[in-house]
Scaffold this active site. Structure first.
Site, PDB file in Angstrom:
ATOM      1  N   GLY A 209       0.833  -1.207   0.000  1.00 31.83           N
ATOM      2  CA  GLY A 209       0.000   0.000   0.000  1.00 31.83           C
ATOM      3  C   GLY A 209       0.861   1.246   0.000  1.00 31.83           C
ATOM      4  N   ASN A 210       0.259   2.386   0.281  1.00 32.47           N
ATOM      5  CA  ASN A 210       1.050   3.617   0.429  1.00 32.47           C
ATOM      6  C   ASN A 210       0.364   4.538   1.434  1.00 32.47           C
ATOM      7  OD1 ASN A 210      -0.755   5.524  -1.069  1.00 32.47           O
ATOM      8  ND2 ASN A 210      -0.349   4.051  -2.711  1.00 32.47           N
ATOM      9  N   HIS A 211       0.943   5.723   1.638  1.00 34.85           N
ATOM     10  CA  HIS A 211       0.487   6.581   2.744  1.00 34.85           C
ATOM     11  C   HIS A 211      -0.687   7.490   2.408  1.00 34.85           C
ATOM     12  CE1 HIS A 211       3.766   5.336   5.213  1.00 34.85           C
ATOM     13  NE2 HIS A 211       4.668   5.712   4.312  1.00 34.85           N
ATOM     14  N   SER A 212      -1.282   7.371   1.230  1.00 39.69           N
ATOM     15  CA  SER A 212      -2.368   8.303   0.888  1.00 39.69           C
ATOM     16  C   SER A 212      -3.558   8.112   1.830  1.00 39.69           C
ATOM     17  CB  SER A 212      -2.808   8.083  -0.560  1.00 39.69           C
ATOM     18  OG  SER A 212      -3.957   8.859  -0.813  1.00 39.69           O
ATOM     19  N   ALA A 278      -3.200   7.766  -5.268  1.00 33.40           N
ATOM     20  CA  ALA A 278      -1.827   7.267  -5.299  1.00 33.40           C
ATOM     21  C   ALA A 278      -1.932   5.777  -5.650  1.00 33.40           C
ATOM     22  CB  ALA A 278      -1.178   7.465  -3.942  1.00 33.40           C
TER      23      ALA A 278
END
Ligand code: PMT
Length: 397
Positions: A209-212, A278
């Site tokens: 995943g990512n931090h969005s 993102a």
């Protein structure tokens, strides 16, 4: 915004009358002028002195002024108002409205009202569920009155059921949305917005995943709605609290592939799209069906590239459609953003750099540069709401 809107606020005899103070503050903060009309029972719960101090106007309650016997004209109020809002509205007032029982100033004002009428019911959950109340609500709806759905539970009761007056912020949102839908300059626009991260499954418990947080995308959706546009929000997994609106439709997705499917399905019916998500650029080549065991010293994960959603939408774009992308960079920001603008066939790209403090993921602020084929406009650090307003203003200029 409710700037310059004249609102007659009807208050009736409910314990939720205390929330009218918060509601008045909310409406005035958004630019409205508020005139209170209160029923005799309403005055048992909240004093006119408090209400007139908040609205800066004498409160109307009786047909005649007690001081000089002059007549309060409900007809004038009916002509003055841009909207009438009755909050809280008891079962008794609902019934009187439905059947035209004009025995107080609030009901006579309602019967003379030329502007749209909104009602926020507040009562015990059994009273709300009662067939008489529901019949009265249906009657009022059939005459064009908007009922602002109450929330669940009543006061501190743990019983489930509707009846509690909707929160003041939510009531003000409903009014704002109604005016935006009718008067907003973007009311003919259908804007598709991608937001949040994507999660790419590794096994049943793990993902890439990512931090969005989705905050930037939600701010864009809200800015569009405030100007009357319909929004199709394609949202990756987030913990955002989203206020429902008749102008907002949310499609929840998880992976880049699901976001791709939703975006390519919804884009043809959109007049514009803003690609703020993102999106993962790579996804595991295989998803393990069972939890991968911790074995050996190293684990190698094979990844395949995901499809570029913005580029796919750019290919589908018709002349009259507008397409705005984002670029999140760490170095050579301007150069990379300009390359994405042309490669993805975008009309505009919003550059944010992780080098800038207060910009990018999770925070409530952002610092962006708006880039088109003919202009580069750097903006100072501001709230994501303000950034969103600037993006919308430039995209629909
Ligand atoms: O959600 P927040 O916490 O508020 O954070 C906001 C944000 C930092 C996520 C947002 O401002 C932002 O920069 N979004 C784009 C992030 C990104 O993926 O940028 P990129 O430079 O990798 O991608 C360029 C463009 O292509 C973007 O419009 C992106 O949505 C799109 N893209 C990228 C890859 C892919 N497979 N499909 C895409 O559509």
């Amino acid at each position: 915004m409710l700037k310059g809107k004249k609102i007659v606020l009807g208050i009736t005899g409910s314990i939720a009358a205390y929330k009218a103070c918060l509601l008045i503050r909310c409406l005035i903060k958004r630019g409205a002028e508020v005139q209170v009309v209160i029923t005799p029972a309403g005055k048992e719960f909240i004093t006119p002195v408090t209400l007139s101090a908040l609205t800066q106007k004498p409160v109307v309650s009786e047909f005649f002024s007690q001081k000089d016997g002059s007549w309060h004209s409900h007809v004038d109020l009916g002509l003055w108002a841009d909207a009438m809002l009755i909050a809280p509205c008891t079962a008794s007032t609902l019934g009187k409205m439905a059947h035209g029982i004009a025995d107080n100033m609030l009901i006579t004002t309602y019967l003379s009202m030329k502007a749209p009428v909104f009602v926020a019911p507040a009562m015990d959950l059994d009273m709300y569920a009662h067939a008489s109340t529901q019949d009265n609500i249906k009657l009022l709806q059939s005459r064009g009155v908007t009922i602002i759905e109450p929330g669940t539970g009543f006061l501190a009761s743990t019983l489930e059921g509707k009846g509690r007056m909707q929160e003041p912020e939510q009531i003000a949102n409903e009014l704002e949305n109604w005016f935006a839908q009718r008067d907003g300059d973007l009311k003919n626009q259908r804007v598709m917005i991608t937001a949040g991260p994507t999660f790419e499954k590794i096994d049943p418990v793990r993902f890439i995943g990512n931090h969005s947080s989705g905050k930037m995308g939600l701010a864009l959706a809200q800015a569009c709605i405030r100007r009357g546009a319909r929004v199709e929000l394609i949202l990756g997994p987030t913990s955002l609290d989203i206020t429902p609106s008749p102008l907002l439709h949310v499609t929840n997705v998880e992976s880049a592939q699901e976001m791709y499917d939703a975006a390519t399905r919804l884009f043809p019916d959109s007049t514009a799209a803003i690609m703020c998500a993102a999106v993962a650029d790579f996804t595991p080549a295989d998803v393990a069906e069972e939890k991968i065991k911790r074995e050996g010293n190293q684990m190698i994960l094979h990844l395949n590239p995901t499809r570029d959603i913005a580029a796919a939408v750019g290919k589908m774009k018709r002349n009259e459609q507008k397409l705005c992308g984002f670029a999140l960079e760490t170095h050579n920001a301007l150069e990379h953003a300009k390359e994405k603008l042309s490669r993805k066939n975008l009309d505009m790209i919003v550059l944010n750099s992780l080098q800038d403090k207060g910009a990018g993921f999770r925070v409530d602020t952002n610092k962006v540069t708006l880039i088109t084929a003919s202009s580069t406009t750097p903006l100072p650090l501001m709230s994501k709401q303000e950034v969103a307003e600037n993006i919308i203003a430039k995209l629909f200029a």
